[in-house]
Design an enzyme around this catalytic site. Sequence first.
Site, mmCIF file in Angstrom:
data_model
loop_
_atom_site.group_PDB
_atom_site.id
_atom_site.type_symbol
_atom_site.label_atom_id
_atom_site.label_comp_id
_atom_site.label_asym_id
_atom_site.label_seq_id
_atom_site.Cartn_x
_atom_site.Cartn_y
_atom_site.Cartn_z
ATOM 1 N N ARG A 86 -42.917 8.992 -17.914
ATOM 2 C CA ARG A 86 -43.636 8.220 -16.909
ATOM 3 C C ARG A 86 -44.810 8.956 -16.265
ATOM 4 O O ARG A 86 -45.576 8.352 -15.522
ATOM 5 C CB ARG A 86 -42.676 7.789 -15.792
ATOM 6 C CG ARG A 86 -41.650 6.781 -16.253
ATOM 7 C CD ARG A 86 -40.747 6.328 -15.103
ATOM 8 N NE ARG A 86 -41.474 5.791 -13.963
ATOM 9 C CZ ARG A 86 -41.977 4.572 -13.887
ATOM 10 N NH1 ARG A 86 -41.835 3.735 -14.917
ATOM 11 N NH2 ARG A 86 -42.626 4.179 -12.806
ATOM 12 N N GLU A 109 -51.467 -4.414 -15.596
ATOM 13 C CA GLU A 109 -50.720 -3.755 -16.671
ATOM 14 C C GLU A 109 -50.668 -4.671 -17.889
ATOM 15 O O GLU A 109 -50.386 -5.869 -17.761
ATOM 16 C CB GLU A 109 -49.293 -3.404 -16.258
ATOM 17 C CG GLU A 109 -48.485 -2.801 -17.410
ATOM 18 C CD GLU A 109 -47.076 -2.389 -17.029
ATOM 19 O OE1 GLU A 109 -46.134 -2.718 -17.787
ATOM 20 O OE2 GLU A 109 -46.908 -1.763 -15.976
ATOM 21 N N GLU A 126 -38.590 6.441 -21.582
ATOM 22 C CA GLU A 126 -40.028 6.498 -21.344
ATOM 23 C C GLU A 126 -40.389 7.749 -20.565
ATOM 24 O O GLU A 126 -39.645 8.212 -19.709
ATOM 25 C CB GLU A 126 -40.530 5.264 -20.593
ATOM 26 C CG GLU A 126 -40.025 5.128 -19.178
ATOM 27 C CD GLU A 126 -40.765 4.062 -18.372
ATOM 28 O OE1 GLU A 126 -41.956 3.819 -18.656
ATOM 29 O OE2 GLU A 126 -40.151 3.504 -17.446
ATOM 30 N N HIS A 132 -47.444 4.987 -19.223
ATOM 31 C CA HIS A 132 -46.045 5.247 -19.549
ATOM 32 C C HIS A 132 -45.855 5.136 -21.059
ATOM 33 O O HIS A 132 -46.364 4.206 -21.690
ATOM 34 C CB HIS A 132 -45.118 4.253 -18.838
ATOM 35 C CG HIS A 132 -45.291 4.252 -17.344
ATOM 36 N ND1 HIS A 132 -44.909 3.189 -16.564
ATOM 37 C CD2 HIS A 132 -45.806 5.175 -16.501
ATOM 38 C CE1 HIS A 132 -45.184 3.453 -15.291
ATOM 39 N NE2 HIS A 132 -45.724 4.650 -15.229
ATOM 40 N N ARG A 186 -37.342 4.753 -11.523
ATOM 41 C CA ARG A 186 -38.772 4.974 -11.693
ATOM 42 C C ARG A 186 -39.300 6.183 -10.931
ATOM 43 O O ARG A 186 -40.485 6.481 -10.988
ATOM 44 C CB ARG A 186 -39.543 3.712 -11.303
ATOM 45 C CG ARG A 186 -39.414 2.605 -12.341
ATOM 46 C CD ARG A 186 -40.031 1.296 -11.903
ATOM 47 N NE ARG A 186 -40.149 0.359 -13.014
ATOM 48 C CZ ARG A 186 -39.153 -0.362 -13.506
ATOM 49 N NH1 ARG A 186 -37.932 -0.241 -12.980
ATOM 50 N NH2 ARG A 186 -39.340 -1.187 -14.520
ATOM 51 N N GLU A 191 -50.312 -5.598 -11.415
ATOM 52 C CA GLU A 191 -49.499 -4.456 -10.999
ATOM 53 C C GLU A 191 -49.516 -4.310 -9.476
ATOM 54 O O GLU A 191 -50.082 -5.126 -8.760
ATOM 55 C CB GLU A 191 -49.993 -3.168 -11.674
ATOM 56 C CG GLU A 191 -49.084 -2.653 -12.787
ATOM 57 C CD GLU A 191 -47.697 -2.249 -12.302
ATOM 58 O OE1 GLU A 191 -47.468 -2.167 -11.071
ATOM 59 O OE2 GLU A 191 -46.821 -2.029 -13.151
ATOM 60 N N GLU A 240 -47.705 1.621 -22.100
ATOM 61 C CA GLU A 240 -48.014 0.650 -21.052
ATOM 62 C C GLU A 240 -49.394 1.007 -20.496
ATOM 63 O O GLU A 240 -49.582 2.104 -19.976
ATOM 64 C CB GLU A 240 -46.988 0.693 -19.926
ATOM 65 C CG GLU A 240 -45.566 0.352 -20.346
ATOM 66 C CD GLU A 240 -44.593 0.452 -19.185
ATOM 67 O OE1 GLU A 240 -45.056 0.585 -18.020
ATOM 68 O OE2 GLU A 240 -43.378 0.409 -19.424
ATOM 69 N N ASP A 293 -73.311 16.505 -35.660
ATOM 70 C CA ASP A 293 -73.315 17.756 -34.898
ATOM 71 C C ASP A 293 -71.993 17.894 -34.144
ATOM 72 O O ASP A 293 -71.796 17.268 -33.102
ATOM 73 C CB ASP A 293 -74.498 17.762 -33.931
ATOM 74 C CG ASP A 293 -74.541 19.005 -33.043
ATOM 75 O OD1 ASP A 293 -73.688 19.892 -33.227
ATOM 76 O OD2 ASP A 293 -75.428 19.077 -32.178
ATOM 77 N N GLU A 327 -52.056 0.716 -17.779
ATOM 78 C CA GLU A 327 -52.323 0.345 -16.389
ATOM 79 C C GLU A 327 -53.764 0.723 -16.064
ATOM 80 O O GLU A 327 -54.233 1.802 -16.438
ATOM 81 C CB GLU A 327 -51.367 1.056 -15.438
ATOM 82 C CG GLU A 327 -49.917 0.650 -15.593
ATOM 83 C CD GLU A 327 -48.982 1.384 -14.650
ATOM 84 O OE1 GLU A 327 -47.840 0.935 -14.469
ATOM 85 O OE2 GLU A 327 -49.399 2.423 -14.084
#
Length: 477
Positions: free
Chosen positions: A364, A223, A362, A272, A343, A215, A133, A53, A135
């Site tokens: 983020r 992480e 990356e 990330h 970062r 982390e 990554e 379904d 987390e």
Amino acid sequence: MFKTYDEVMDFCKRENIQMIDFKMIDLIGRWRHLSIPVGRFKPDTLKYGIGFDGSNYGFAPVEKSDMVFIPDISTAVYDPFTEVPTLSMIGDVYVIAQPENYRFDQDPRAVAFKAEEYMKSTGIADEMRIGPEYEFYVFDHVSYEALPNKTGFRIDAEQAIWNSGSNEYQNLGYKIPLKGGYHITAPQDVLYDLRSRMSMLLEQNGIPVKYHHHEVGGPGQIEIEVEFGPMREMADKTMLAKYLIKNLAFKEGKTVTFMPKPLYGEAGSGLHVHMHLFKEGKPIFYDENGYAGLSQEAMYFIGGLLKHAPAVLAFTNPSTNSYKRLVPGYEAPVSICFATANRSAVIRVPAYAKSPEQKRFEFRSSDATCNPYLAFSAILMAGLDGIQQKIDPVAEGFGPYDVNLYNLPPEEQAKIKSLPQSLDEALDALEKDHDFLLKGGVFPKRLIEIWIEAKRKEARRVNDIPHPMEFEMYYDL
């Protein structure tokens, strides 16, 4: 894992498999599953599929809800959490039609397939490799309720600083301070062995682990970063990784959440996404003379991703909770810009990735409440549009900002465009900017409409409920 039906059956006989389980992803990003005894798995299953379904998956209206899924035997893995020996594999959704069923274009896995095919058709690249990554938080207790007369949640983690004064049990101290968990070691790091078991379980199921660590979040934030792979394959592996991680923790009396911001005042959890493009096995993001070693194609890709970032976030950050993470002061990005080794930027170019094969960047902002097939595909389509339109991120004012954005003077911060501050803002952006997703028929327009409608309902549901903080702020007025 397998290429033919006979290979599947040989394995089942050798390993005494008794059940075969099929997992399909729904629109929002949760796995659903259906199981059959191994004796019911026939060659026709791979041709005609199994009916289900589709309306309960968010795909189809009730009056047209009959669909089938066809197993992809290449995704098969042995399920380590079932008492009855079980082989599990992903199912692809098909529409029932005459003379032949056809692939359902709103199936998230079909979208990822079409995104890869569209990339190849452009001649720009034939492979996008990504490295996620993961987390997440590991808690010892969680309870929550949202009733008309009572709303709230309660979380506990033995290692949390709020338990430093507890006398309800033998307290040995060694708690982790607020936002003090990054790379913390034993005896504070009580989750080390669990992380190692999680990592080994991922490895055993074809998900190579790059490394794992505690982390920033003190109350059990973890992480696990995995190695690169093709985009759709990594979406498959992301779903499998979440399944393995959550079930192993549950088996050991812990509970895992991939919510971006389960705790106020603590670090949030992201997903990330590192990425680079290849053509005929050669990297196209590298140029030793370019900014941070990036090629012009890489810069255009960044330009496209940043220009379309508000709309992309509707897929990469699709929960109301996502935007409680994207706030200043927590290493989570809030500004639409790029930089090297920074970062606080939404796109970071790792300074340590120097070789041509490693050169990448990356994204983020994304988090694990996303449907990975849709999120990764949206990222790819935005970047390809940047290359096709030659969108220069420098000319667009996106940077590079190789400074801490949070420390910029207010007048300088005002010059940088901000990411959406709510799910509704991201959905507004998607409504206005989605043509880049429609190219090559990758994202069906109806899928985007359904997505926006479903997510608007989620946002209204949260916004309509009185918040406990409102009682603190306004009850006595």
